[in-house]
Scaffold this motif. Structure first.
Motif, short mmCIF file in Angstrom:
data_model
loop_
_atom_site.label_atom_id
_atom_site.label_comp_id
_atom_site.label_asym_id
_atom_site.label_seq_id
_atom_site.Cartn_x
_atom_site.Cartn_y
_atom_site.Cartn_z
N VAL A 6 0.61 -1.07 0.30
CA VAL A 6 0.05 -0.54 -0.21
C VAL A 6 0.96 1.00 -0.43
O VAL A 6 0.71 1.97 -0.86
N GLU A 7 2.10 1.54 0.70
CA GLU A 7 3.02 2.55 0.67
C GLU A 7 3.28 3.15 -0.60
O GLU A 7 3.56 3.65 -0.92
N VAL A 8 4.08 1.74 -1.20
CA VAL A 8 4.19 1.36 -2.39
C VAL A 8 3.20 2.36 -3.81
O VAL A 8 4.25 2.85 -4.02
N LEU A 9 2.70 1.13 -3.45
CA LEU A 9 1.50 2.09 -4.03
C LEU A 9 1.34 3.66 -4.21
O LEU A 9 0.53 4.86 -5.26
N ASP A 11 3.39 6.05 -2.62
CA ASP A 11 3.99 6.78 -3.48
C ASP A 11 4.02 7.21 -4.80
O ASP A 11 4.58 7.38 -5.21
N CYS A 12 3.25 5.79 -5.58
CA CYS A 12 3.41 5.86 -6.75
C CYS A 12 2.58 6.92 -7.30
O CYS A 12 2.96 7.66 -8.46
N ALA A 13 1.98 7.42 -6.19
CA ALA A 13 0.09 8.60 -6.90
C ALA A 13 1.61 10.11 -7.21
O ALA A 13 0.51 10.63 -7.89
N THR A 14 2.41 9.86 -6.34
CA THR A 14 2.77 10.99 -6.58
C THR A 14 4.20 11.29 -7.76
O THR A 14 5.04 12.32 -7.43
N TRP A 15 4.51 9.98 -8.60
CA TRP A 15 5.02 10.30 -9.35
C TRP A 15 4.11 10.72 -11.11
O TRP A 15 3.61 10.67 -10.98
N THR A 16 5.87 11.85 -11.58
CA THR A 16 5.71 12.18 -12.45
C THR A 16 5.64 11.09 -14.26
O THR A 16 6.35 10.52 -14.20
N LEU A 49 0.65 -2.26 -13.64
CA LEU A 49 0.40 -0.44 -12.69
C LEU A 49 1.30 -0.30 -14.13
O LEU A 49 2.56 -0.14 -15.07
N SER A 50 1.50 1.18 -14.79
CA SER A 50 1.82 2.37 -15.39
C SER A 50 1.12 4.08 -15.29
O SER A 50 0.16 3.74 -13.73
N ASP A 51 2.07 4.94 -15.68
CA ASP A 51 1.91 6.22 -15.22
C ASP A 51 0.92 7.19 -16.47
O ASP A 51 1.36 8.51 -16.29
N GLY A 52 0.33 6.38 -17.05
CA GLY A 52 -0.26 7.22 -18.13
C GLY A 52 -1.25 5.94 -19.12
O GLY A 52 -1.22 5.09 -18.99
#
Length: 121
Positions: A6-9, A11-16, A49-52
């Motif tokens: 949960v912590e890792v996920l 943290d991922c929410a703040t990535w660009t 998981l993806s950032d876009g």
């Protein structure tokens, strides 16, 4: 899911988002891996998981055979830019925007189809 995941996920929410995310090769690899383990008769959960959004459309030709997402390069090898500094993309003619939309829709459909096939196995 445990607290560390949960912590890792979170943290991922703040990535660009950076670079391109080619979904189709990743989904095809997941499909292959699942097929290899099919005989094990166990339940598998896949987190993708993806950032876009997918960038697979960047390599797609329109129905006119043009890579309409490619940058225009000048004779001197420099990127062609608009006055506002944005890159100029290849064009297949007056319907280029429709062609780009069709390519993106085709990629979305391919991604969804691969995911559906994984769920059916």
């Amino acid at each position: 899911i445990n607290d560390s995941l949960v912590e890792v996920l979170e943290d991922c929410a703040t990535w660009t988002a950076r670079g391109h995310g080619h979904y189709l090769p990743a989904l095809e690899l997941i499909q292959e891996l699942l097929e290899e383990d099919r005989h094990l008769n166990m339940q598998t959960i896949v987190y993708f998981l993806s950032d876009g959004a997918p960038s697979d459309h960047k390599r797609g030709e329109c129905r006119h055979g043009v890579l309409v997402w490619d940058d225009v390069v000048t004779r001197s090898g420099r990127l062609a830019l608009r006055r506002d500094g944005r890159k100029i993309l290849q064009s297949c003619g007056p319907d280029v925007q429709k062609c780009r939309e069709r390519i993106m829709e085709r990629i979305r459909e391919c991604c969804c189809q691969l995911i559906r096939e994984m769920g059916d196995e």
